[in-house]
Design a protein around this motif. Sequence first.
Motif, PDB file in Angstrom:
ATOM      1  N   TYR A 128       4.868  -0.130  -9.385  1.00  0.00           N
ATOM      2  CA  TYR A 128       5.777  -1.093 -10.007  1.00  0.00           C
ATOM      3  C   TYR A 128       7.228  -0.705  -9.733  1.00  0.00           C
ATOM      4  O   TYR A 128       8.049  -1.540  -9.342  1.00  0.00           O
ATOM      5  CB  TYR A 128       5.533  -1.170 -11.513  1.00  0.00           C
ATOM      6  N   TRP A 129       7.544   0.579  -9.944  1.00  0.00           N
ATOM      7  CA  TRP A 129       8.920   1.035  -9.775  1.00  0.00           C
ATOM      8  C   TRP A 129       9.328   1.047  -8.303  1.00  0.00           C
ATOM      9  O   TRP A 129      10.506   0.841  -7.974  1.00  0.00           O
ATOM     10  CB  TRP A 129       9.097   2.406 -10.413  1.00  0.00           C
ATOM     11  N   ILE A 130       8.382   1.264  -7.405  1.00  0.00           N
ATOM     12  CA  ILE A 130       8.676   1.173  -5.972  1.00  0.00           C
ATOM     13  C   ILE A 130       9.079  -0.256  -5.618  1.00  0.00           C
ATOM     14  O   ILE A 130      10.035  -0.479  -4.857  1.00  0.00           O
ATOM     15  CB  ILE A 130       7.467   1.631  -5.136  1.00  0.00           C
ATOM     16  N   VAL A 131       8.371  -1.234  -6.184  1.00  0.00           N
ATOM     17  CA  VAL A 131       8.724  -2.638  -5.944  1.00  0.00           C
ATOM     18  C   VAL A 131      10.128  -2.932  -6.463  1.00  0.00           C
ATOM     19  O   VAL A 131      10.934  -3.576  -5.783  1.00  0.00           O
ATOM     20  CB  VAL A 131       7.682  -3.572  -6.599  1.00  0.00           C
ATOM     21  N   VAL A 132      10.433  -2.450  -7.673  1.00  0.00           N
ATOM     22  CA  VAL A 132      11.759  -2.672  -8.256  1.00  0.00           C
ATOM     23  C   VAL A 132      12.843  -2.038  -7.384  1.00  0.00           C
ATOM     24  O   VAL A 132      13.849  -2.682  -7.029  1.00  0.00           O
ATOM     25  CB  VAL A 132      11.844  -2.111  -9.684  1.00  0.00           C
ATOM     26  N   LEU A 133      12.646  -0.778  -7.015  1.00  0.00           N
ATOM     27  CA  LEU A 133      13.648  -0.055  -6.226  1.00  0.00           C
ATOM     28  C   LEU A 133      13.849  -0.696  -4.862  1.00  0.00           C
ATOM     29  O   LEU A 133      14.992  -0.901  -4.425  1.00  0.00           O
ATOM     30  CB  LEU A 133      13.233   1.407  -6.064  1.00  0.00           C
ATOM     31  N   CYS A 134      12.762  -1.003  -4.175  1.00  0.00           N
ATOM     32  CA  CYS A 134      12.879  -1.564  -2.830  1.00  0.00           C
ATOM     33  C   CYS A 134      13.534  -2.942  -2.856  1.00  0.00           C
ATOM     34  O   CYS A 134      14.321  -3.279  -1.958  1.00  0.00           O
ATOM     35  CB  CYS A 134      11.507  -1.637  -2.165  1.00  0.00           C
ATOM     36  N   THR A 135      13.231  -3.725  -3.880  1.00  0.00           N
ATOM     37  CA  THR A 135      13.879  -5.033  -4.023  1.00  0.00           C
ATOM     38  C   THR A 135      15.376  -4.865  -4.255  1.00  0.00           C
ATOM     39  O   THR A 135      16.203  -5.588  -3.672  1.00  0.00           O
ATOM     40  CB  THR A 135      13.245  -5.822  -5.182  1.00  0.00           C
ATOM     41  N   MET A 136      15.737  -3.900  -5.096  1.00  0.00           N
ATOM     42  CA  MET A 136      17.157  -3.600  -5.332  1.00  0.00           C
ATOM     43  C   MET A 136      17.866  -3.260  -4.035  1.00  0.00           C
ATOM     44  O   MET A 136      18.979  -3.747  -3.763  1.00  0.00           O
ATOM     45  CB  MET A 136      17.299  -2.417  -6.298  1.00  0.00           C
ATOM     46  N   GLU A 137      17.247  -2.419  -3.226  1.00  0.00           N
ATOM     47  CA  GLU A 137      17.924  -1.929  -2.035  1.00  0.00           C
ATOM     48  C   GLU A 137      18.010  -3.008  -0.948  1.00  0.00           C
ATOM     49  O   GLU A 137      19.006  -3.084  -0.225  1.00  0.00           O
ATOM     50  CB  GLU A 137      17.236  -0.663  -1.543  1.00  0.00           C
ATOM     51  N   LEU A 138      16.988  -3.844  -0.853  1.00  0.00           N
ATOM     52  CA  LEU A 138      17.054  -4.954   0.096  1.00  0.00           C
ATOM     53  C   LEU A 138      18.141  -5.954  -0.321  1.00  0.00           C
ATOM     54  O   LEU A 138      18.915  -6.429   0.516  1.00  0.00           O
ATOM     55  CB  LEU A 138      15.700  -5.658   0.187  1.00  0.00           C
ATOM     56  N   TYR A 139      18.206  -6.240  -1.605  1.00  0.00           N
ATOM     57  CA  TYR A 139      19.233  -7.153  -2.102  1.00  0.00           C
ATOM     58  C   TYR A 139      20.629  -6.550  -1.919  1.00  0.00           C
ATOM     59  O   TYR A 139      21.571  -7.243  -1.533  1.00  0.00           O
ATOM     60  CB  TYR A 139      18.988  -7.471  -3.575  1.00  0.00           C
ATOM     61  N   GLY A 140      20.744  -5.238  -2.186  1.00  0.00           N
ATOM     62  CA  GLY A 140      22.032  -4.573  -2.011  1.00  0.00           C
ATOM     63  C   GLY A 140      22.499  -4.622  -0.571  1.00  0.00           C
ATOM     64  O   GLY A 140      23.684  -4.863  -0.296  1.00  0.00           O
ATOM     65  N   GLY A 141      21.573  -4.416   0.369  1.00  0.00           N
ATOM     66  CA  GLY A 141      21.936  -4.504   1.777  1.00  0.00           C
ATOM     67  C   GLY A 141      22.380  -5.896   2.167  1.00  0.00           C
ATOM     68  O   GLY A 141      23.357  -6.075   2.901  1.00  0.00           O
ATOM     69  N   LEU A 182       7.236  -0.058   2.176  1.00  0.00           N
ATOM     70  CA  LEU A 182       6.795   0.404   0.861  1.00  0.00           C
ATOM     71  C   LEU A 182       6.434  -0.764  -0.057  1.00  0.00           C
ATOM     72  O   LEU A 182       5.489  -0.669  -0.857  1.00  0.00           O
ATOM     73  CB  LEU A 182       7.874   1.273   0.217  1.00  0.00           C
ATOM     74  N   LEU A 183       7.184  -1.861   0.056  1.00  0.00           N
ATOM     75  CA  LEU A 183       6.849  -3.058  -0.723  1.00  0.00           C
ATOM     76  C   LEU A 183       5.461  -3.567  -0.352  1.00  0.00           C
ATOM     77  O   LEU A 183       4.654  -3.922  -1.233  1.00  0.00           O
ATOM     78  CB  LEU A 183       7.886  -4.162  -0.460  1.00  0.00           C
ATOM     79  N   TYR A 184       5.181  -3.611   0.925  1.00  0.00           N
ATOM     80  CA  TYR A 184       3.877  -4.086   1.396  1.00  0.00           C
ATOM     81  C   TYR A 184       2.748  -3.199   0.868  1.00  0.00           C
ATOM     82  O   TYR A 184       1.720  -3.692   0.389  1.00  0.00           O
ATOM     83  CB  TYR A 184       3.862  -4.116   2.919  1.00  0.00           C
ATOM     84  N   ASP A 185       2.964  -1.887   0.931  1.00  0.00           N
ATOM     85  CA  ASP A 185       1.942  -0.951   0.456  1.00  0.00           C
ATOM     86  C   ASP A 185       1.720  -1.092  -1.043  1.00  0.00           C
ATOM     87  O   ASP A 185       0.573  -1.166  -1.510  1.00  0.00           O
ATOM     88  CB  ASP A 185       2.358   0.478   0.799  1.00  0.00           C
ATOM     89  N   SER A 186       2.803  -1.145  -1.811  1.00  0.00           N
ATOM     90  CA  SER A 186       2.668  -1.237  -3.263  1.00  0.00           C
ATOM     91  C   SER A 186       2.096  -2.586  -3.686  1.00  0.00           C
ATOM     92  O   SER A 186       1.326  -2.668  -4.652  1.00  0.00           O
ATOM     93  CB  SER A 186       4.026  -0.995  -3.937  1.00  0.00           C
ATOM     94  N   TYR A 187       2.462  -3.643  -2.971  1.00  0.00           N
ATOM     95  CA  TYR A 187       1.871  -4.955  -3.255  1.00  0.00           C
ATOM     96  C   TYR A 187       0.354  -4.883  -3.107  1.00  0.00           C
ATOM     97  O   TYR A 187      -0.388  -5.414  -3.943  1.00  0.00           O
ATOM     98  CB  TYR A 187       2.433  -6.018  -2.315  1.00  0.00           C
ATOM     99  N   GLY A 188      -0.113  -4.226  -2.059  1.00  0.00           N
ATOM    100  CA  GLY A 188      -1.546  -4.099  -1.836  1.00  0.00           C
ATOM    101  C   GLY A 188      -2.241  -3.387  -2.990  1.00  0.00           C
ATOM    102  O   GLY A 188      -3.313  -3.810  -3.447  1.00  0.00           O
ATOM    103  N   HIS A 189      -1.614  -2.295  -3.485  1.00  0.00           N
ATOM    104  CA  HIS A 189      -2.207  -1.551  -4.599  1.00  0.00           C
ATOM    105  C   HIS A 189      -2.216  -2.378  -5.876  1.00  0.00           C
ATOM    106  O   HIS A 189      -3.224  -2.410  -6.601  1.00  0.00           O
ATOM    107  CB  HIS A 189      -1.428  -0.252  -4.834  1.00  0.00           C
ATOM    108  N   ILE A 190      -1.100  -3.043  -6.164  1.00  0.00           N
ATOM    109  CA  ILE A 190      -1.007  -3.832  -7.399  1.00  0.00           C
ATOM    110  C   ILE A 190      -1.970  -5.020  -7.354  1.00  0.00           C
ATOM    111  O   ILE A 190      -2.700  -5.277  -8.309  1.00  0.00           O
ATOM    112  CB  ILE A 190       0.445  -4.306  -7.616  1.00  0.00           C
ATOM    113  N   ALA A 191      -1.969  -5.737  -6.236  1.00  0.00           N
ATOM    114  CA  ALA A 191      -2.841  -6.908  -6.113  1.00  0.00           C
ATOM    115  C   ALA A 191      -4.311  -6.516  -6.200  1.00  0.00           C
ATOM    116  O   ALA A 191      -5.115  -7.184  -6.858  1.00  0.00           O
ATOM    117  CB  ALA A 191      -2.556  -7.631  -4.795  1.00  0.00           C
TER     118      ALA A 191
END
Length: 206
Positions: A128-141, A182-191
């Motif tokens: 969950y936190w990986i998704v949050v962090l990666c989304t933050m960093e993509l948006y920041g970029g 990392l988003l792709y990997d974590s999505y797979g685990h969560i889904a």
Amino acid sequence: MSASNDFFTATSAYSLTFIASIGVVAWLSTPKSARSTDRFTWMWMVFDALIHFSFEAIFLYYSVFGRQVNTSHGILPEMVKEYALADLRWGVAEPTVVSLEILTVLGAGPMACYILKLLAENDPARHYWIVVLCTMELYGGWMTFCPEWLTGSPNLVTSNPLYLWVYLFFMNFVWVVVPVILLYDSYGHIASSLRSVQASKAEKKN
């Protein structure tokens, strides 16, 4: 914009060495017994946190309370001045960049450390936190560069190959590629977990 006449300087060398040394520390800290995806995640989170707490924290310190990197002196602001040769906004405390770096240093850095703690404990909540962090960093970029592109990139120096391909492209593109992985990997685990719970509930009803 036009670049400096010097292609590669002593400041370029020690700045890149500093970044590379953080990469080495991240690699050496990686648990060898973990599975490959977790080793990659660990290495990235260490690298990510150290960059936020060092280079970006230096920029932030010298860009608030009336300070600017370009008017500061010492080895630490000199490293940021080197990057500011490629992106002029980093030298003048441009408000959008400073605002994003406040979130990065005070938010993304600690979050990366928290993810490391969850990784060490093998806690699946890390996804969950990986998704949050990666989304933050993509948006920041995106918010760092999209306003520049829409206005013709007046602050980006692209005539020097070092500034264009190393500072502007590589050092920012890596914060796109790795978060997407990392988003792709974590999505797979969560889904997978949610589908498993859903299937289990369906079986109990039947």
